[in-house]
Write a protein that holds these residues in place. Structure first.
Motif, PDB file in Angstrom:
ATOM      1  N   ALA A 103      37.842  34.667  39.938  1.00 35.62           N
ATOM      2  CA  ALA A 103      36.738  35.616  40.190  1.00 35.62           C
ATOM      3  C   ALA A 103      36.047  35.363  41.528  1.00 35.62           C
ATOM      4  CB  ALA A 103      35.726  35.535  39.037  1.00 35.62           C
ATOM      5  N   LEU A 104      36.718  34.646  42.440  1.00 37.11           N
ATOM      6  CA  LEU A 104      36.037  34.145  43.649  1.00 37.11           C
ATOM      7  C   LEU A 104      35.378  35.219  44.496  1.00 37.11           C
ATOM      8  CD1 LEU A 104      38.689  33.546  46.341  1.00 37.11           C
ATOM      9  CD2 LEU A 104      39.412  33.807  44.002  1.00 37.11           C
ATOM     10  N   THR A 105      36.003  36.390  44.636  1.00 35.30           N
ATOM     11  CA  THR A 105      35.455  37.400  45.551  1.00 35.30           C
ATOM     12  C   THR A 105      34.120  37.925  45.037  1.00 35.30           C
ATOM     13  OG1 THR A 105      37.638  37.987  46.334  1.00 35.30           O
ATOM     14  CG2 THR A 105      35.906  39.610  46.678  1.00 35.30           C
ATOM     15  N   ARG A 106      34.104  38.341  43.774  1.00 39.16           N
ATOM     16  CA  ARG A 106      32.829  38.852  43.234  1.00 39.16           C
ATOM     17  C   ARG A 106      31.801  37.732  43.119  1.00 39.16           C
ATOM     18  NH1 ARG A 106      33.930  44.101  39.522  1.00 39.16           N
ATOM     19  NH2 ARG A 106      35.819  44.738  40.592  1.00 39.16           N
ATOM     20  N   GLU A 107      32.287  36.522  42.824  1.00 37.49           N
ATOM     21  CA  GLU A 107      31.345  35.388  42.756  1.00 37.49           C
ATOM     22  C   GLU A 107      30.683  35.164  44.114  1.00 37.49           C
ATOM     23  OE1 GLU A 107      33.369  32.632  39.278  1.00 37.49           O
ATOM     24  OE2 GLU A 107      34.071  32.404  41.321  1.00 37.49           O
ATOM     25  N   LYS A 108      31.464  35.290  45.190  1.00 39.51           N
ATOM     26  CA  LYS A 108      30.882  35.059  46.519  1.00 39.51           C
ATOM     27  C   LYS A 108      29.897  36.173  46.872  1.00 39.51           C
ATOM     28  CE  LYS A 108      33.406  32.604  49.775  1.00 39.51           C
ATOM     29  NZ  LYS A 108      34.278  32.402  50.947  1.00 39.51           N
ATOM     30  N   ILE A 109      30.210  37.390  46.464  1.00 38.20           N
ATOM     31  CA  ILE A 109      29.312  38.522  46.738  1.00 38.20           C
ATOM     32  C   ILE A 109      28.002  38.353  45.953  1.00 38.20           C
ATOM     33  CG2 ILE A 109      29.032  41.029  46.401  1.00 38.20           C
ATOM     34  CD1 ILE A 109      32.149  41.179  46.946  1.00 38.20           C
ATOM     35  N   VAL A 110      28.122  38.012  44.688  1.00 39.00           N
ATOM     36  CA  VAL A 110      26.919  37.829  43.859  1.00 39.00           C
ATOM     37  C   VAL A 110      26.079  36.668  44.403  1.00 39.00           C
ATOM     38  CG1 VAL A 110      26.125  37.168  41.539  1.00 39.00           C
ATOM     39  CG2 VAL A 110      27.897  38.913  41.799  1.00 39.00           C
ATOM     40  N   ALA A 111      26.751  35.596  44.838  1.00 37.84           N
ATOM     41  CA  ALA A 111      26.019  34.450  45.411  1.00 37.84           C
ATOM     42  C   ALA A 111      25.289  34.871  46.683  1.00 37.84           C
ATOM     43  CB  ALA A 111      26.983  33.302  45.705  1.00 37.84           C
ATOM     44  N   ALA A 112      25.954  35.682  47.509  1.00 37.81           N
ATOM     45  CA  ALA A 112      25.344  36.109  48.779  1.00 37.81           C
ATOM     46  C   ALA A 112      24.143  37.023  48.535  1.00 37.81           C
ATOM     47  CB  ALA A 112      26.378  36.818  49.649  1.00 37.81           C
ATOM     48  N   GLU A 163      50.699  32.943  38.818  1.00 38.67           N
ATOM     49  CA  GLU A 163      51.383  33.752  37.792  1.00 38.67           C
ATOM     50  C   GLU A 163      50.459  33.919  36.591  1.00 38.67           C
ATOM     51  OE1 GLU A 163      54.628  34.860  37.917  1.00 38.67           O
ATOM     52  OE2 GLU A 163      55.034  33.964  39.894  1.00 38.67           O
ATOM     53  N   ARG A 164      50.703  34.986  35.821  1.00 34.65           N
ATOM     54  CA  ARG A 164      49.985  35.110  34.540  1.00 34.65           C
ATOM     55  C   ARG A 164      50.446  33.993  33.616  1.00 34.65           C
ATOM     56  NH1 ARG A 164      51.479  40.930  33.669  1.00 34.65           N
ATOM     57  NH2 ARG A 164      50.368  41.923  35.352  1.00 34.65           N
ATOM     58  N   LYS A 165      49.547  33.613  32.700  1.00 39.98           N
ATOM     59  CA  LYS A 165      49.874  32.472  31.810  1.00 39.98           C
ATOM     60  C   LYS A 165      51.117  32.744  30.969  1.00 39.98           C
ATOM     61  CE  LYS A 165      45.720  29.777  31.582  1.00 39.98           C
ATOM     62  NZ  LYS A 165      44.501  30.541  31.888  1.00 39.98           N
ATOM     63  N   ASP A 166      51.359  34.028  30.601  1.00 37.53           N
ATOM     64  CA  ASP A 166      52.523  34.332  29.743  1.00 37.53           C
ATOM     65  C   ASP A 166      53.800  34.526  30.562  1.00 37.53           C
ATOM     66  OD1 ASP A 166      52.201  36.772  30.944  1.00 37.53           O
ATOM     67  OD2 ASP A 166      51.698  37.868  29.106  1.00 37.53           O
ATOM     68  N   GLY A 167      53.711  34.304  31.876  1.00 36.67           N
ATOM     69  CA  GLY A 167      54.906  34.385  32.730  1.00 36.67           C
ATOM     70  C   GLY A 167      55.392  35.801  32.970  1.00 36.67           C
ATOM     71  N   SER A 168      54.565  36.807  32.678  1.00 38.36           N
ATOM     72  CA  SER A 168      55.022  38.195  32.777  1.00 38.36           C
ATOM     73  C   SER A 168      54.850  38.790  34.170  1.00 38.36           C
ATOM     74  CB  SER A 168      54.296  39.063  31.734  1.00 38.36           C
ATOM     75  OG  SER A 168      52.909  39.039  31.984  1.00 38.36           O
ATOM     76  N   GLY A 169      54.448  37.979  35.133  1.00 36.74           N
ATOM     77  CA  GLY A 169      54.296  38.506  36.498  1.00 36.74           C
ATOM     78  C   GLY A 169      53.113  37.879  37.181  1.00 36.74           C
ATOM     79  N   PRO A 170      52.786  38.376  38.395  1.00 31.82           N
ATOM     80  CA  PRO A 170      51.664  37.778  39.118  1.00 31.82           C
ATOM     81  C   PRO A 170      50.343  38.024  38.403  1.00 31.82           C
ATOM     82  CG  PRO A 170      52.930  39.286  40.525  1.00 31.82           C
ATOM     83  CD  PRO A 170      53.443  39.448  39.134  1.00 31.82           C
ATOM     84  N   TYR A 171      49.462  37.063  38.519  1.00 32.46           N
ATOM     85  CA  TYR A 171      48.091  37.219  38.029  1.00 32.46           C
ATOM     86  C   TYR A 171      47.415  38.266  38.920  1.00 32.46           C
ATOM     87  CZ  TYR A 171      43.176  36.004  37.380  1.00 32.46           C
ATOM     88  OH  TYR A 171      41.833  36.062  37.131  1.00 32.46           O
ATOM     89  N   VAL A 172      46.688  39.190  38.296  1.00 35.03           N
ATOM     90  CA  VAL A 172      45.999  40.247  39.045  1.00 35.03           C
ATOM     91  C   VAL A 172      44.491  40.095  38.830  1.00 35.03           C
ATOM     92  CG1 VAL A 172      45.713  42.745  39.333  1.00 35.03           C
ATOM     93  CG2 VAL A 172      47.974  41.806  38.823  1.00 35.03           C
ATOM     94  N   THR A 173      43.734  40.092  39.929  1.00 34.87           N
ATOM     95  CA  THR A 173      42.278  39.905  39.820  1.00 34.87           C
ATOM     96  C   THR A 173      41.598  41.185  39.316  1.00 34.87           C
ATOM     97  OG1 THR A 173      41.744  40.708  42.040  1.00 34.87           O
ATOM     98  CG2 THR A 173      42.388  38.391  41.846  1.00 34.87           C
ATOM     99  N   ASP A 174      40.297  41.086  39.039  1.00 34.67           N
ATOM    100  CA  ASP A 174      39.517  42.265  38.633  1.00 34.67           C
ATOM    101  C   ASP A 174      39.524  43.330  39.730  1.00 34.67           C
ATOM    102  OD1 ASP A 174      38.861  40.962  36.310  1.00 34.67           O
ATOM    103  OD2 ASP A 174      36.759  40.590  36.823  1.00 34.67           O
ATOM    104  N   ASN A 175      39.856  42.920  40.951  1.00 38.49           N
ATOM    105  CA  ASN A 175      39.876  43.861  42.082  1.00 38.49           C
ATOM    106  C   ASN A 175      41.272  44.401  42.358  1.00 38.49           C
ATOM    107  OD1 ASN A 175      37.145  42.917  42.490  1.00 38.49           O
ATOM    108  ND2 ASN A 175      38.056  41.094  43.403  1.00 38.49           N
ATOM    109  N   GLY A 176      42.242  44.063  41.502  1.00 36.58           N
ATOM    110  CA  GLY A 176      43.611  44.563  41.667  1.00 36.58           C
ATOM    111  C   GLY A 176      44.421  43.802  42.713  1.00 36.58           C
TER     112      GLY A 176
END
Ligand code: 5RP
Length: 231
Positions: A103-112, A163-176
């Motif tokens: 969640a780093l991107t939104r976390e950085k925005i909320v922190a700022a 990767e996603r934990k179930d190995g089904s592909g790349p992990y995708v953030t809330d921002n896509g």
């Protein structure tokens, strides 16, 4: 409960005490801040605490709703009173690595957007040097992935697509977007690395949070230690 869970909980509960009536609160992400969100829910129910929260991830949004924490947005409240968040690594200057929860991107925005940032963590997160035994998460626009990975290698990092934990592909953030977890080894100059990374087109955000945390509440085996940023 393990000592670590207990330490996380104690740090989070101590930080939740700092929240006052009328505050607009940044709600970070992760298992430590989740204790603070549950505590805020309890204070709202039992103490009639009046606050509004801005969640930094979809997971936090769902938890806040479940706990009865009323929510708002940065559109309605662009300035937040206080942000409470977790961290993956914290150095002596209170610089951080964040983003293992994605969640780093939104976390950085909320922190700022916040007047003050309190970090809650257990003592295993403390380090003398960022990057020691810790990957640096970097959020990347999928279209730019090969370019970004190549540029990161050129500045000495070893990127690995999360990767996603179930190995089904790349992990995708809330921002896509995708996350590259990058091994830079010990990061000697976090500010320099941050500016080099931010110059690579396609990098949305990095997990380096430099000079952002005001206070860190560290849950230890026996209590809570409060570290303050040197001005
Ligand atoms: C998510 C984060 C979290 O704050 C960080 O990963 C710490 O999580 P936890 O409290 O579960 O150890 O940066 O993007």
């Amino acid at each position: 409960m393990s000592w670590r869970e207990d330490a996380k909980r104690r740090a989070a509960l101590e930080a939740a005490k700092k929240v006052k009536d009328g505050y607009i609160i940044g709600l970070g992400s992760g298992s430590t801040v989740a204790y603070a969100i549950r505590e805020l829910g309890r204070r709202i129910r039992e103490e009639n605490l009046k606050i509004l929260g801005v969640p930094s991830s979809y997971k936090t949004f769902l938890l806040a709703v479940k706990c009865g924490v009323p929510l708002t947005t940065l559109n309605e409240h662009p300035l937040l009173s206080l942000d409470i968040d977790g961290a993956d690594q914290i150095d002596d200057d209170l610089n951080l690595i964040k983003g293992m929860g994605g969640a780093l991107t939104r976390e950085k925005i909320v922190a700022a957007a916040s007047e003050k940032l309190i970090i809650v963590a257990d003592e295993t997160k403390l380090t003398s040097s960022l990057g020691r035994g810790q990957l640096l998460p970097v959020e990347v626009l999928p279209f730019a992935l090969p370019l970004v990975a190549d540029k990161i290698r050129r500045i000495g990092g070893k990127p690995r697509l999360r990767e996603r934990k179930d190995g089904s592909g790349p992990y995708v953030t809330d921002n896509g977007n995708f996350i590259l977890d990058v091994d830079f080894g010990v990061i000697e100059d976090p500010m320099d690395l941050e500016s080099r990374l931010k110059r690579i087109p396609g990098i949305i955000e990095t997990g380096l949070f430099i000079g952002v945390a005001d206070e860190v509440f560290i849950g230890t085996q026996s209590g809570v230690k409060i570290l303050k940023r040197k001005m």
